[in-house]
Design a protein around this motif. Structure first.
Motif, PDB file in Angstrom:
ATOM      1  N   ASP A   1      16.032 -51.203   2.081  1.00 29.04           N
ATOM      2  CA  ASP A   1      14.621 -50.935   2.380  1.00 29.04           C
ATOM      3  C   ASP A   1      14.463 -49.852   3.432  1.00 29.04           C
TER       4      ASP A   1
ATOM      5  N   THR B   1      12.484 -46.319   2.839  1.00 28.01           N
ATOM      6  CA  THR B   1      11.405 -45.960   3.760  1.00 28.01           C
ATOM      7  C   THR B   1      11.592 -44.549   4.299  1.00 28.01           C
TER       8      THR B   1
ATOM      9  N   ALA C   1      12.240 -51.893  -3.394  1.00 24.62           N
ATOM     10  CA  ALA C   1      11.723 -51.526  -2.074  1.00 24.62           C
ATOM     11  C   ALA C   1      11.171 -50.111  -2.026  1.00 24.62           C
ATOM     12  N   SER C   2      11.372 -49.318  -3.083  1.00 26.32           N
ATOM     13  CA  SER C   2      11.094 -47.890  -2.990  1.00 26.32           C
ATOM     14  C   SER C   2       9.724 -47.511  -3.544  1.00 26.32           C
TER      15      SER C   2
ATOM     16  N   GLN D   1       4.110 -50.049  -2.567  1.00 27.97           N
ATOM     17  CA  GLN D   1       4.709 -50.581  -1.344  1.00 27.97           C
ATOM     18  C   GLN D   1       3.752 -50.375  -0.173  1.00 27.97           C
TER      19      GLN D   1
ATOM     20  N   ARG E   1       5.413 -48.538   5.880  1.00 31.63           N
ATOM     21  CA  ARG E   1       6.458 -49.196   6.669  1.00 31.63           C
ATOM     22  C   ARG E   1       7.003 -48.248   7.726  1.00 31.63           C
TER      23      ARG E   1
ATOM     24  N   CYS F   1      10.607 -48.084  10.346  1.00 33.46           N
ATOM     25  CA  CYS F   1      11.946 -48.662  10.298  1.00 33.46           C
ATOM     26  C   CYS F   1      12.812 -48.121  11.421  1.00 33.46           C
TER      27      CYS F   1
END
Length: 408
Positions: free
Chosen positions: A183, A187, A218-219, A293, A296, A298
């Motif tokens: 993930d 991100t 996750a993409s 998604q 996000r 990170c």
């Protein structure tokens, strides 16, 4: 450019292993074959083009000054990258050419004399030369460390602003060698404007499918997969790959079912492997749309929805008289268990902030947000931070866009 197409894309296969199997060797530096044996490289590209590959990868994987220093060729990175593009163009019959950008071999860690900022300049040389030579795509591949891949992406955005970027990682299990989960990889690639994020090498299709599925889930951008032809074995002193074209092709449909928008081959794959993949790609139809998604942020080790970070961030401030050791002690004492950290750096100097950010992955897994005093400080902090951050304070839209950051 086919990268904009609604069709799934097919990259070619192995370069180095195929050349070795054909008996083509050089003085030690594979990229020198672009100058010493250009017809051999040309033939590889021609064979992959004939097999149906949509995009051809250049013979430039190690064309950066840090890798080339081992051959006393550190001043020829740009020359070798440009030569690789030229040979691929000549052999490929008009097929789009992707500059292959591999890792430098440097492991970024506390105490390492090479920084992520240094790596931006290392990658800038071959990327700039390849863009001028007519490359159609920048393919950053076989990366073991998100921080290094991020430096290459930043270099590509600066030196080849009109070209698409694809970034691909090799994994140890479910993470990169440096501990980056899928993930985080998704991100960073999405926020830095990559057209694809993917996995390559990492064993064969069987080893790659599970982490690839996690990456696809996750993409927010298209995903790609280029496995090896199985895990290599040493037989009679030679490196061999166990999966022939039919076995390899038979193992690839699950990747397209999991959402692959592009596929290809890595070590041990040949034009015969790619020819069978061509049939599968044509039968699979249009490429799927990535799953929606949330925004996000990170760190190198964890990703978190931006809204969650805003609600749950632990607030800390660096004082003007703090040393690096004091700042590290503050992080160690306060951040265990934190979901995200809002770090006020407005009173601190670069002599504290930059070393702290270089060491943060060792001490704090939580994603960071920053409070800054001005746009210049924001740019320095975001350049040094190995992740995707959010920033509050007087920061310009250009700075946020350059580093994929969010405004708080």
């Amino acid at each position: 450019m086919p990268i904009q197409s609604h069709k799934r894309l097919l990259f070619d296969g192995s370069m180095g292993a195929l050349l070795a199997s054909r008996g083509h060797f050089t003085s030690g530096c594979p990229e020198m074959l672009n100058l010493e044996k250009p017809e051999a490289i040309c033939q590889v590209h021609a064979d992959y083009a004939a097999a149906g590959a949509d995009i051809l990868k250049t013979n430039s994987f190690g064309a950066n000054r840090l890798k080339l220093a081992g051959f006393s060729l550190e001043n020829r990175a740009g020359e070798l990258a440009a030569a690789a593009v030229g040979v691929a163009r000549r052999g490929g019959g008009g097929k789009p050419v992707a500059l292959s950008v591999g890792p430098t071999g440097v492991v970024l860690q506390p105490g390492c004399p090479t920084t992520a900022l240094d790596l931006i300049e290392v990658f800038a040389e071959p990327i700039r030369a390849a863009a001028q030579a007519g490359a159609d795509l920048i393919l950053i591949e076989t990366m073991l460390d998100m921080a290094e891949a991020r430096a290459a992406m930043l270099a590509a955005r600066r030196e080849a602003p009109g070209l698409p970027i694809a970034v691909s990682y090799t994994l140890e299990g479910s993470r990169t060698l440096m501990g980056n989960p899928t993930d985080v990889l998704a991100t960073v690639a999405a926020r830095l404007g990559a057209s694809f994020v993917g996995l390559n090498c990492s064993g064969g299709p069987g080893e790659l499918l599970s982490p690839f599925t996690a990456l696809a889930q996750a993409s927010p951008i298209p995903v790609m997969a280029m496995p090896n032809a199985g895990i290599p074995e040493i037989i009679d002193g030679k490196t061999t790959f166990p999966m022939g074209p039919q076995a390899f092709a038979s193992a690839m449909p699950p990747f397209m079912e999991a959402g692959a928008c592009a596929v290809g081959g890595c070590c041990g794959t040949t034009p015969q492997h790619i020819a069978l993949l061509r049939q599968l790609v044509d039968a699979a139809g249009d490429k799927p749309s990535p799953l929606p998604q949330p925004d996000r942020i990170c760190s190198a080790r964890a990703a978190l929805p931006l809204e969650t970070a805003r609600r749950q961030a632990l607030s800390l401030a660096l004082e003007s008289d703090m040393s690096v050791d004091d700042a590290i002690d503050l992080i160690l004492d306060e951040t265990p268990g934190a979901d995200a950290v809002l770090l006020d750096v407005s009173a601190a100097g670069d002599e504290v902030i930059l070393p702290l950010l270089a060491e943060m992955p060792s001490y704090c897994a939580a994603p960071l947000m920053f409070s800054v005093r001005d746009d210049a400080q924001a740019a320095r902090v975001l350049a040094a931070y190995a992740g995707i951050a959010a920033v509050q304070g007087p920061v310009s839209p250009n700075t946020l866009q350059q580093y994929g950051a969010y405004a708080l």
